[in-house]
Scaffold this active site. Structure first.
Site, mmCIF file in Angstrom:
data_model
loop_
_atom_site.group_PDB
_atom_site.id
_atom_site.type_symbol
_atom_site.label_atom_id
_atom_site.label_comp_id
_atom_site.label_asym_id
_atom_site.label_seq_id
_atom_site.Cartn_x
_atom_site.Cartn_y
_atom_site.Cartn_z
ATOM 1 C CB CYS A 89 -0.970 -0.004 1.173
ATOM 2 S SG CYS A 89 -0.257 -0.509 2.725
ATOM 3 N N GLY A 90 1.909 1.210 -0.810
ATOM 4 C CA GLY A 90 2.756 2.384 -0.975
ATOM 5 C C GLY A 90 3.496 2.712 0.310
#
Lengths: 286, 103
Positions: A89-90
């Site tokens: 998720c980055g």
């Protein structure tokens, strides 16, 4: 041709990857929708509770309730860090972890002891790897956090504050500004700082009494602060994942285009060469 | 006719929101009835059914447990830890403490 087969295999790999990231993007989008609904649904309770606590709070009460105590100096602080259980998720988890690390450094620089309470596998894994002592770890809070989850997470911290084992509690989580913007955020959970609002005690009929009501709802107030943070964090995680997966899908598309182009060029070159050979061969025969 | 603007809110969601002609809620020390024009009040609630009398007749019943009731200028807000049309199979831990300490 050997180069051909290589490029062909790479095209297949990137196509598979794109398929996966696109699916994850879609899943995150639909989860984000539900998570955002939960964020909005949690707001009325938080606002109403805040209003009531603000109205009832008065500094004199601090002496009566351990939860309201205001230590004169902070010797030991607890940091409650909320992260996601999953990655991909980055920068979501690493931003939160960085925020926690900076806060720990800052507090230690001021001579304050710290202890870590973490909810979320990623945070637990990081600090365990670094060899930091973790006071409590929760890795079982799901995509749809409940008030009970919040209670489990906050109870040990609240207890330690009430017993005077820690003098301050900081809560680190992601603020859910929008799906695209989910900055990490530190807030002071305890000691409770009362609002400047006028005391409501003299206009309301209080049953049984202001003190009693406050004593009952303060734990709920703290729990709700954590619940709201958990819900926002869950939504922020999905938002961050959607952005990260969208970027990955787009990037895979670019790579594919590039690879397809070099594959076609190589194929074209091979055909051209074959034609040249045939033409050359027949010319030699004449 | 004067009416009450009622909201029943749990931590997770708004359970009920609407107009009512009267409500009866389980306060910490017994049932409390609220009619339009009630004085501002903050009261702890215990656990049990609360009924909301609809304007046109009829009523809705919710089971609530633990929380606080706020009345202000015909706006009634009930914040509770449990709110459902079904009675709870087990009371939330905090509600049990309530019953022992307060009641």
């Amino acid at each position: 041709m050997a180069g051909d087969a290589d490029v062909k295999r790479r095209i297949k790999t990137v196509e598979n990857t794109r398929q996966i990231t696109r699916t994850m993007e879609l899943v995150a989008t639909s989860k984000l929708k539900r998570a955002t609904d939960r964020v909005h649904a949690a707001r009325p309770y938080a606002e109403a509770l805040h209003e009531i606590v603000g109205g009832l709070y008065s500094p004199e009460l601090s002496e009566q309730y351990p939860i309201l105590r205001r230590p004169e100096e902070t010797k030991r602080a607890a940091i409650l860090l909320l992260t996601a259980n999953r990655g991909l998720c980055g920068g979501f988890n690493s931003n939160l972890i960085k925020q926690a690390r900076l806060l720990i450094e800052k507090l230690r620089g001021e001579g304050i002891e710290t202890e870590l309470h973490i909810a979320g596998k990623k945070g637990v894994a990081y600090f365990r790897f670094r060899g930091e002592e973790i006071a409590t770890a929760h890795t079982d809070v799901g995509d749809a956090p409940t008030s009970d989850d919040a209670e489990r997470v906050v109870a040990p911290v609240r207890e330690r504050f009430e017993n005077g084992d820690v003098d301050a509690v900081y809560l680190i989580s992601s603020k859910f500004v929008s799906a695209m913007s989910t900055p990490p955020h530190t807030r002071d959970l305890l000691p409770i700082t009362g609002d400047a609002e006028a005391s409501a005690a003299d206009v309301y009929i209080l049953s049984p009494s202001g003190d009693m009501i406050l004593e009952r709802i303060l734990p709920a107030y703290i729990r709700n602060a954590v619940y709201t943070a958990l819900v926002e964090n869950a939504a922020a995680e999905q938002g961050a994942r959607r952005s990260a997966m969208k970027a990955a899908t787009d990037n895979a598309g670019d790579v594919l285009e590039h690879l397809t182009r070099s594959y076609n060029r190589a194929r074209q070159a091979q055909i051209t060469q074959e034609i040249a050979e045939i033409v050359g061969g027949s010319a030699a025969l004449e | 006719m004067a009416s009450l603007n009622v909201r029943v809110v749990s931590a997770e969601q708004v359970v009920f929101e609407g107009e009512a002609s009267a409500i009866v809620a389980p306060a910490w020390d017994g049932q409390v009835g609220i009619l339009p024009g009630h004085a501002p009040m903050l009261a702890l609630i215990g656990s049990g059914p609360m009924s909301i009398e609809r304007q046109g007749g009829g009523s809705d019943t919710f089971y609530v447990a633990a929380g606080v009731l706020k009345v202000e200028r015909d706006n009634v807000t009930l914040l509770t830890e449990y709110a459902s049309t079904e009675p709870p199979t087990e009371l939330p831990e905090s509600a049990v403490v309530y019953a022992e300490d307060v009641g």
